[in-house]
Design an enzyme around this catalytic site. Structure first.
Site, PDB file in Angstrom:
ATOM      1  N   ARG A  54       0.812  -1.213   0.000  1.00  0.00           N
ATOM      2  CA  ARG A  54       0.000   0.000   0.000  1.00  0.00           C
ATOM      3  C   ARG A  54       0.849   1.267   0.000  1.00  0.00           C
ATOM      4  O   ARG A  54       0.498   2.246  -0.648  1.00  0.00           O
ATOM      5  CB  ARG A  54      -0.966  -0.018   1.175  1.00  0.00           C
ATOM      6  CG  ARG A  54      -1.982  -1.151   1.026  1.00  0.00           C
ATOM      7  CD  ARG A  54      -3.109  -1.053   2.003  1.00  0.00           C
ATOM      8  NE  ARG A  54      -4.035  -2.162   1.812  1.00  0.00           N
ATOM      9  CZ  ARG A  54      -5.177  -2.305   2.459  1.00  0.00           C
ATOM     10  NH1 ARG A  54      -5.549  -1.383   3.334  1.00  0.00           N
ATOM     11  NH2 ARG A  54      -5.955  -3.336   2.237  1.00  0.00           N
ATOM     12  N   ASP A 159     -15.507   8.123  10.884  1.00  0.00           N
ATOM     13  CA  ASP A 159     -14.534   7.158  10.366  1.00  0.00           C
ATOM     14  C   ASP A 159     -13.145   7.778  10.479  1.00  0.00           C
ATOM     15  O   ASP A 159     -13.004   9.005  10.341  1.00  0.00           O
ATOM     16  CB  ASP A 159     -14.822   6.796   8.904  1.00  0.00           C
ATOM     17  CG  ASP A 159     -14.175   5.484   8.498  1.00  0.00           C
ATOM     18  OD1 ASP A 159     -14.878   4.463   8.461  1.00  0.00           O
ATOM     19  OD2 ASP A 159     -12.957   5.488   8.233  1.00  0.00           O
TER      20      ASP A 159
END
Length: 208
Positions: A54, A159
């Protein structure tokens, strides 16, 4: 296909997939993720591969050649760099009515909660991701409304990944993202819109 970047000075191709992530750098990234978001990533082959795969995408994005260079940029960067880092290492898996038995239970218990705690019902979706789950909670509350007509449910959606949260706030989805939403609820709570020549579904009232 191996991802490569051309070196403008030499004309050679730079192979991002050959960049090695040391255990030392892994621990730095893992500890930073824990400090920022409380996500625990112990040193395992799976987590090592996850962080490597990533963050290598971020190296490409910023035209960097080592994880150390990215670390320095992350250390010196502001909120935008931190948000990008969290987003890269966060797995966002969501859909409408995901694990539907949870929402069946919520619908059944809401009237009782309304009678017990009063009309001001507050609900919190802590991991909202791109919004499908908090919108499902909202629809579930609407479906339970006939059994608690005086209730005024309110929903807070949060979030740690601000990029997906921004999408959630728009309430706008592609056809593939509407998976799991029954046709009745789709037509009742969403409307079709066009943007840039493409069709999307938008939650009714989300543009107000």
């Amino acid at each position: 296909m191996t991802a490569v970047k051309k070196n403008e000075a030499t004309g050679a191709l730079y192979d991002f997939e050959d960049i090695k992530l040391s255990d030392k750098m892994f621990m730095k990234f893992a500890e930073r993720m824990y400090d920022l978001a409380g996500v625990d990533l112990p040193l395992t082959p799976k987590n090592h591969a996850l962080i490597r795969n990533r963050i290598v995408k971020l190296l490409r994005r910023h035209s960097l050649k080592t994880y150390e260079e990215y670390w320095s940029k992350l250390e010196a960067g502001g909120n935008e760099m931190v948000s990008e880092f969290i987003s890269a290492l966060t797995t966002n898996m969501t859909s409408f009515y995901r694990e539907s038995n949870h929402f069946d239970f919520l619908k059944s218990i809401l009237p009782e909660l309304s009678r017990k705690f009063g009309t001001d019902l507050r609900m919190w979706c802590a991991a909202a991701s791109t919004g499908q789950e908090p919108y499902t909670i909202a629809m579930t509350a609407c479906e339970a409304q006939p059994e608690m007509p005086s209730a005024k449910p309110r929903l807070l959606a949060t979030d740690i990944d601000l990029q997906v949260l921004k999408k959630a706030s728009t309430g706008t989805y592609e056809e593939r993202e509407m998976q799991g939403l029954p046709p009745v609820q789709r037509s009742k709570y969403f409307e079709k819109i066009k943007a840039d020549g493409d069709e999307y579904w938008r939650a009714k009232g989300s543009d107000s």
